[in-house]
Design a protein around this motif. Structure first.
Motif, PDB file in Angstrom:
ATOM      1  N   THR A   7       0.824  -1.214   0.000  1.00 20.22           N
ATOM      2  CA  THR A   7       0.000   0.000   0.000  1.00 20.22           C
ATOM      3  C   THR A   7       0.853   1.255   0.000  1.00 20.22           C
ATOM      4  OG1 THR A   7      -1.740  -1.171   1.200  1.00 20.22           O
ATOM      5  CG2 THR A   7      -1.833   1.236   1.241  1.00 20.22           C
ATOM      6  N   LEU A   8       1.955   1.243   0.756  1.00 25.87           N
ATOM      7  CA  LEU A   8       2.801   2.434   0.888  1.00 25.87           C
ATOM      8  C   LEU A   8       4.235   2.135   0.478  1.00 25.87           C
ATOM      9  CD1 LEU A   8       0.932   2.289   3.844  1.00 25.87           C
ATOM     10  CD2 LEU A   8       1.653   4.656   3.707  1.00 25.87           C
ATOM     11  N   TRP A   9       4.842   3.120  -0.173  1.00 26.70           N
ATOM     12  CA  TRP A   9       6.230   3.015  -0.619  1.00 26.70           C
ATOM     13  C   TRP A   9       6.982   4.224  -0.078  1.00 26.70           C
ATOM     14  CZ3 TRP A   9       7.581  -0.855  -4.423  1.00 26.70           C
ATOM     15  CH2 TRP A   9       6.490  -1.648  -4.840  1.00 26.70           C
ATOM     16  N   VAL A  10       8.202   4.012   0.411  1.00 24.71           N
ATOM     17  CA  VAL A  10       8.984   5.099   1.008  1.00 24.71           C
ATOM     18  C   VAL A  10      10.305   5.239   0.254  1.00 24.71           C
ATOM     19  CG1 VAL A  10       9.967   6.061   3.119  1.00 24.71           C
ATOM     20  CG2 VAL A  10       7.959   4.550   3.252  1.00 24.71           C
ATOM     21  N   GLU A  11      10.498   6.426  -0.317  1.00 33.28           N
ATOM     22  CA  GLU A  11      11.702   6.713  -1.097  1.00 33.28           C
ATOM     23  C   GLU A  11      12.881   7.025  -0.170  1.00 33.28           C
ATOM     24  OE1 GLU A  11      14.091   6.425  -3.426  1.00 33.28           O
ATOM     25  OE2 GLU A  11      12.272   6.385  -4.643  1.00 33.28           O
ATOM     26  N   THR A  12      14.084   6.984  -0.720  1.00 39.20           N
ATOM     27  CA  THR A  12      15.286   7.236   0.076  1.00 39.20           C
ATOM     28  C   THR A  12      15.334   8.664   0.623  1.00 39.20           C
ATOM     29  OG1 THR A  12      16.488   7.673  -1.987  1.00 39.20           O
ATOM     30  CG2 THR A  12      16.683   5.469  -1.034  1.00 39.20           C
ATOM     31  N   ASP A  13      14.635   9.594  -0.019  1.00 38.83           N
ATOM     32  CA  ASP A  13      14.594  10.966   0.503  1.00 38.83           C
ATOM     33  C   ASP A  13      13.488  11.160   1.531  1.00 38.83           C
ATOM     34  OD1 ASP A  13      12.264  10.982  -1.010  1.00 38.83           O
ATOM     35  OD2 ASP A  13      12.850  12.669  -2.288  1.00 38.83           O
ATOM     36  N   GLY A  14      12.795  10.083   1.903  1.00 38.68           N
ATOM     37  CA  GLY A  14      11.743  10.155   2.906  1.00 38.68           C
ATOM     38  C   GLY A  14      10.349  10.381   2.357  1.00 38.68           C
ATOM     39  N   THR A  15      10.218  10.605   1.053  1.00 38.40           N
ATOM     40  CA  THR A  15       8.889  10.798   0.461  1.00 38.40           C
ATOM     41  C   THR A  15       8.084   9.507   0.562  1.00 38.40           C
ATOM     42  OG1 THR A  15       9.737  12.432  -1.113  1.00 38.40           O
ATOM     43  CG2 THR A  15       7.617  11.423  -1.629  1.00 38.40           C
ATOM     44  N   VAL A  16       6.845   9.635   1.014  1.00 35.74           N
ATOM     45  CA  VAL A  16       5.938   8.492   1.155  1.00 35.74           C
ATOM     46  C   VAL A  16       4.925   8.533   0.021  1.00 35.74           C
ATOM     47  CG1 VAL A  16       4.190   7.395   2.608  1.00 35.74           C
ATOM     48  CG2 VAL A  16       6.209   8.479   3.664  1.00 35.74           C
ATOM     49  N   TYR A  17       4.760   7.444  -0.662  1.00 34.22           N
ATOM     50  CA  TYR A  17       3.749   7.320  -1.719  1.00 34.22           C
ATOM     51  C   TYR A  17       2.643   6.404  -1.217  1.00 34.22           C
ATOM     52  CZ  TYR A  17       7.215   9.364  -4.864  1.00 34.22           C
ATOM     53  OH  TYR A  17       8.125  10.208  -5.446  1.00 34.22           O
ATOM     54  N   TRP A  18       1.438   6.978  -1.085  1.00 38.12           N
ATOM     55  CA  TRP A  18       0.273   6.159  -0.708  1.00 38.12           C
ATOM     56  C   TRP A  18      -0.336   5.685  -2.014  1.00 38.12           C
ATOM     57  CZ3 TRP A  18      -1.261   5.894   4.629  1.00 38.12           C
ATOM     58  CH2 TRP A  18      -2.283   4.952   4.851  1.00 38.12           C
ATOM     59  N   ALA A  19      -0.058   4.419  -2.362  1.00 40.06           N
ATOM     60  CA  ALA A  19      -0.280   3.962  -3.727  1.00 40.06           C
ATOM     61  C   ALA A  19      -1.707   3.557  -4.040  1.00 40.06           C
ATOM     62  CB  ALA A  19       0.657   2.795  -4.032  1.00 40.06           C
ATOM     63  N   VAL A  20      -2.367   2.835  -3.127  1.00 45.04           N
ATOM     64  CA  VAL A  20      -3.694   2.304  -3.412  1.00 45.04           C
ATOM     65  C   VAL A  20      -4.630   2.569  -2.240  1.00 45.04           C
ATOM     66  CG1 VAL A  20      -2.822   0.506  -4.949  1.00 45.04           C
ATOM     67  CG2 VAL A  20      -3.132   0.015  -2.528  1.00 45.04           C
ATOM     68  N   SER A  21      -5.895   2.391  -2.491  1.00 47.12           N
ATOM     69  CA  SER A  21      -6.899   2.617  -1.453  1.00 47.12           C
ATOM     70  C   SER A  21      -6.661   1.726  -0.239  1.00 47.12           C
ATOM     71  CB  SER A  21      -8.295   2.349  -2.027  1.00 47.12           C
ATOM     72  OG  SER A  21      -9.265   2.350  -0.990  1.00 47.12           O
ATOM     73  N   GLU A  22      -6.929   2.282   0.928  1.00 46.33           N
ATOM     74  CA  GLU A  22      -6.792   1.520   2.167  1.00 46.33           C
ATOM     75  C   GLU A  22      -7.867   0.450   2.308  1.00 46.33           C
ATOM     76  OE1 GLU A  22      -7.253   4.286   5.425  1.00 46.33           O
ATOM     77  OE2 GLU A  22      -8.974   5.226   4.461  1.00 46.33           O
ATOM     78  N   THR A  23      -8.780   0.379   1.363  1.00 45.26           N
ATOM     79  CA  THR A  23      -9.805  -0.670   1.368  1.00 45.26           C
ATOM     80  C   THR A  23      -9.354  -1.918   0.616  1.00 45.26           C
ATOM     81  OG1 THR A  23     -10.858   0.156  -0.661  1.00 45.26           O
ATOM     82  CG2 THR A  23     -11.623   1.091   1.432  1.00 45.26           C
TER      83      THR A  23
END
Length: 207
Positions: free
Chosen positions: A90-106
């Motif tokens: 669901t979540l991806w975290v880049e080396t610079d600390g940016t968080v990508y919320w990729a898909v719905s939490e459902t």
């Protein structure tokens, strides 16, 4: 004008109360909907939050580390958003600390291999064996351990994780002891302990 002693007392009272007030504000923010700004986090919202009680009933958090170079979290998250049923999280975290919320939490993404670890090497696997699985676990993937899989998370990732792990626990009412490294629950790459340092950090954090 109030006496100086009164002003000093009032200022001290505000200082003492501010941590509790900040905690209450953060807890309220963790239960928000939409694409809120989270202090201390840079989140790229590819899927917004809905109402917390409408989310999938997550009871665990699994920490992963993808064998991808710096910059690969965005690509992984974009691919996940396009095809939520690809193997990923669901979540991806880049080396610079940016968080990508990729898909719905459902949605349940295809991560984790079935909690097949039962050797008690890192933790007591009795409570996890075939129980901490994708259907009840929200996954967080940290990019950047390529070409050396033993490369630890960056300082920016660790700073983001301190906030993000608390945010997830508050939003989904997950106890800290239900944060797991991928390597704790599944047989994984023998070269390194995937997610272990990050899971240990999150478990050790105070509320």
């Amino acid at each position: 004008m109030p006496p100086l002693s009164f002003l000093l007392h009032a200022a001290l009272t505000l200082l003492l109360l501010s941590p509790a007030a900040a905690a209450e504000d953060f807890a309220a923010l963790a239960r928000a909907s939409g694409t809120p700004e989270i202090p201390g986090l840079k989140i790229v919202w590819l899927a917004p939050w809905g109402a917390p009680d409408q989310a999938h009933p997550w009871t665990n958090i699994i920490v992963h580390q993808t064998e991808g170079p710096a910059g690969s979290a965005r690509a992984g998250a974009m691919a996940q958003a396009k095809n939520p049923k690809r193997r990923g999280v669901t979540l991806w975290v880049e080396t610079d600390g940016t968080v990508y919320w990729a898909v719905s939490e459902t949605l349940v993404t295809l991560h984790g291999d079935g909690a097949n670890r039962n050797d008690n090497r890192y933790i007591d696997n009795g409570p996890t064996y075939r129980k901490v699985v994708r259907d009840n676990s929200i996954g967080v993937e940290f990019a950047g351990n390529y070409p050396d899989v033993t490369t630890p998370a960056t300082e920016a990732q660790i700073a983001a994780w301190r906030i993000l792990s608390k945010l997830l626990r508050l939003r989904y009412q997950i106890p800290r002891e239900r944060i797991y490294a991928h390597n704790w629950i599944d047989y994984k790459d023998a070269r390194y302990c995937e997610g272990c340092a990050l899971a240990e950090l999150a478990r050790a954090m105070p509320d």
